[in-house]
Scaffold this motif. Structure first.
Motif, short mmCIF file in Angstrom:
data_model
loop_
_atom_site.label_atom_id
_atom_site.label_comp_id
_atom_site.label_asym_id
_atom_site.label_seq_id
_atom_site.Cartn_x
_atom_site.Cartn_y
_atom_site.Cartn_z
N PRO A 54 0.83 -1.20 0.00
CA PRO A 54 0.00 0.00 0.00
C PRO A 54 0.87 1.26 0.00
CG PRO A 54 -0.05 -1.05 2.15
CD PRO A 54 0.66 -2.00 1.23
N PRO A 55 0.33 2.40 -0.38
CA PRO A 55 1.13 3.63 -0.41
C PRO A 55 1.73 3.93 0.97
CG PRO A 55 -0.94 3.95 -1.57
CD PRO A 55 -1.04 2.62 -0.89
N VAL A 56 3.04 3.95 1.04
CA VAL A 56 3.75 4.26 2.29
C VAL A 56 4.88 5.22 1.97
CG1 VAL A 56 3.22 2.03 3.38
CG2 VAL A 56 5.30 2.27 2.02
N ALA A 57 5.40 5.86 3.00
CA ALA A 57 6.50 6.80 2.83
C ALA A 57 7.49 6.63 3.97
CB ALA A 57 5.99 8.23 2.77
N VAL A 58 8.75 6.93 3.69
CA VAL A 58 9.80 6.92 4.70
C VAL A 58 10.37 8.34 4.81
CG1 VAL A 58 10.40 4.48 4.45
CG2 VAL A 58 11.45 6.17 2.92
N GLN A 59 11.19 8.57 5.84
CA GLN A 59 11.81 9.88 6.02
C GLN A 59 13.24 9.85 5.51
OE1 GLN A 59 10.48 12.82 7.24
NE2 GLN A 59 8.51 11.75 7.14
N GLY A 60 13.58 10.79 4.65
CA GLY A 60 14.92 10.87 4.11
C GLY A 60 15.47 12.27 4.21
N PRO A 61 16.55 12.56 3.52
CA PRO A 61 17.16 13.89 3.61
C PRO A 61 16.24 15.00 3.11
CG PRO A 61 18.14 12.59 1.84
CD PRO A 61 17.31 11.65 2.66
N GLY A 63 12.96 14.88 3.60
CA GLY A 63 11.70 14.76 4.34
C GLY A 63 10.93 13.51 3.92
N ARG A 64 9.61 13.63 3.92
CA ARG A 64 8.76 12.49 3.61
C ARG A 64 9.00 12.05 2.16
NH1 ARG A 64 3.83 11.31 1.39
NH2 ARG A 64 2.58 9.71 2.45
N THR A 65 9.30 10.76 1.97
CA THR A 65 9.66 10.23 0.66
C THR A 65 8.79 9.02 0.34
OG1 THR A 65 11.95 10.91 1.04
CG2 THR A 65 11.55 9.37 -0.77
N PRO A 66 7.92 9.10 -0.65
CA PRO A 66 7.13 7.93 -1.03
C PRO A 66 8.04 6.75 -1.39
CG PRO A 66 6.28 9.90 -2.09
CD PRO A 66 7.59 10.29 -1.47
N GLU A 72 14.69 5.63 -7.02
CA GLU A 72 15.54 6.55 -7.77
C GLU A 72 15.44 6.31 -9.28
OE1 GLU A 72 19.43 5.98 -6.05
OE2 GLU A 72 18.97 7.30 -4.35
N GLY A 73 14.22 5.98 -9.72
CA GLY A 73 13.97 5.77 -11.14
C GLY A 73 14.24 4.37 -11.63
N TYR A 142 17.26 5.96 5.01
CA TYR A 142 15.96 6.50 5.35
C TYR A 142 15.55 6.01 6.74
CZ TYR A 142 15.61 7.35 0.32
OH TYR A 142 15.86 7.76 -0.97
N SER A 143 14.62 6.72 7.33
CA SER A 143 14.02 6.27 8.59
C SER A 143 12.63 5.71 8.33
CB SER A 143 13.92 7.44 9.58
OG SER A 143 13.11 7.07 10.69
N ALA A 144 12.37 4.54 8.91
CA ALA A 144 11.04 3.94 8.84
C ALA A 144 10.33 4.07 10.19
CB ALA A 144 11.13 2.48 8.43
#
Length: 238
Positions: A54-61, A63-66, A72-73, A142-144
């Motif tokens: 399901p759509p989730v996001a983590v925290q990276g440099p 901010g919120r990153t899907p 990265e493509g 990233y932070s989960a």
């Protein structure tokens, strides 16, 4: 077993080269069978079904990153889920996760196969990202911590998950934990080729073979890989 009269170190018995070659050829046949079985397992792994994340996001440099952006493509993602001990200095962070992740230094071959490698840490981003900088990791971190629980899906951190991206849709294709994480541990694979092996207490080795007396992934109170980092004595201490 023989013992070196100078050093006292145990070693295998000495035989002539033809006897040694016969014994080595017998083991080689077993190694080849093991390799073929590994190929068959990998082939079955490529045929596993996959499941939609399901759509989730983590925290990276940034901010919120899907999750889809973590790729990265690229089409595929390997993510290591890194444990974290809140409030602990760098030297008290998980030695097993350090041992796993510190081996990943060259990403070129993964990128050439359309694969991104990233770490999802259990800890908050600011503190854990500082740890990643101290370790000199070349991969994205990233932070989960505050991510939708569907990402870990009830699993304890310290595992590898593999994903496939189709546009913005992400599917989990495989995961492994425990001994399966050794796929990252090139030092273990190299040590297994040597006469004394990993030198850990659980191994089936001849009597007298050397054993690691302390924690197999720590040296003088730190995860072993940290000692090569500048400032290891001070960095991360409270």
């Amino acid at each position: 077993m023989t013992v070196n009269p100078v050093t006292g170190a145990p070693s295998p018995p000495v035989v002539d080269r033809q006897t040694w070659l016969r014994a080595r050829d017998e083991l080689l046949a077993r190694e080849k069978a093991h390799t073929r079985e590994g190929d068959a397992i990998a082939a079955a792994r490529r045929r596993l079904p996959m499941t939609l994340v399901p759509p989730v996001a983590v925290q990276g440099p940034g901010g919120r990153t899907p999750l889809a952006d973590v790729f990265e493509g690229r089409r595929m993602l390997i993510a290591y889920f890194h444990m974290w001990h809140d409030g602990a200095p760098f030297e008290d962070q998980c030695e097993g996760c350090t041992f796993s992740t510190c081996h990943v230094q060259s990403l070129d071959y993964l990128h050439a196969r359309d694969v991104t490698y990233a770490v999802f840490c259990q800890g908050p981003y600011p503190q854990s990202a500082e740890f990643a900088r101290f370790m000199g990791y070349p991969f994205p971190w990233y932070s989960a911590r505050d991510t939708d629980p569907a990402l870990a899906d009830g699993r304890d951190f310290g595992f590898i998950a593999c994903y496939l991206r189709d546009g913005d849709q992400v599917y989990e294709t495989n995961w492994t934990t425990g001994r399966g994480v050794e796929a990252l541990m090139t030092s273990y694979h190299a040590l297994d080729l040597t006469v004394y092996g990993r030198q850990e207490s659980w191994e089936d080795s001849p009597d007298g073979w050397p054993r690691v007396s302390d924690h197999p992934w720590r040296l003088d109170g730190r995860p072993t890989a940290q000692w090569s980092r500048p400032g290891a004595v001070r960095a991360g201490s409270a």
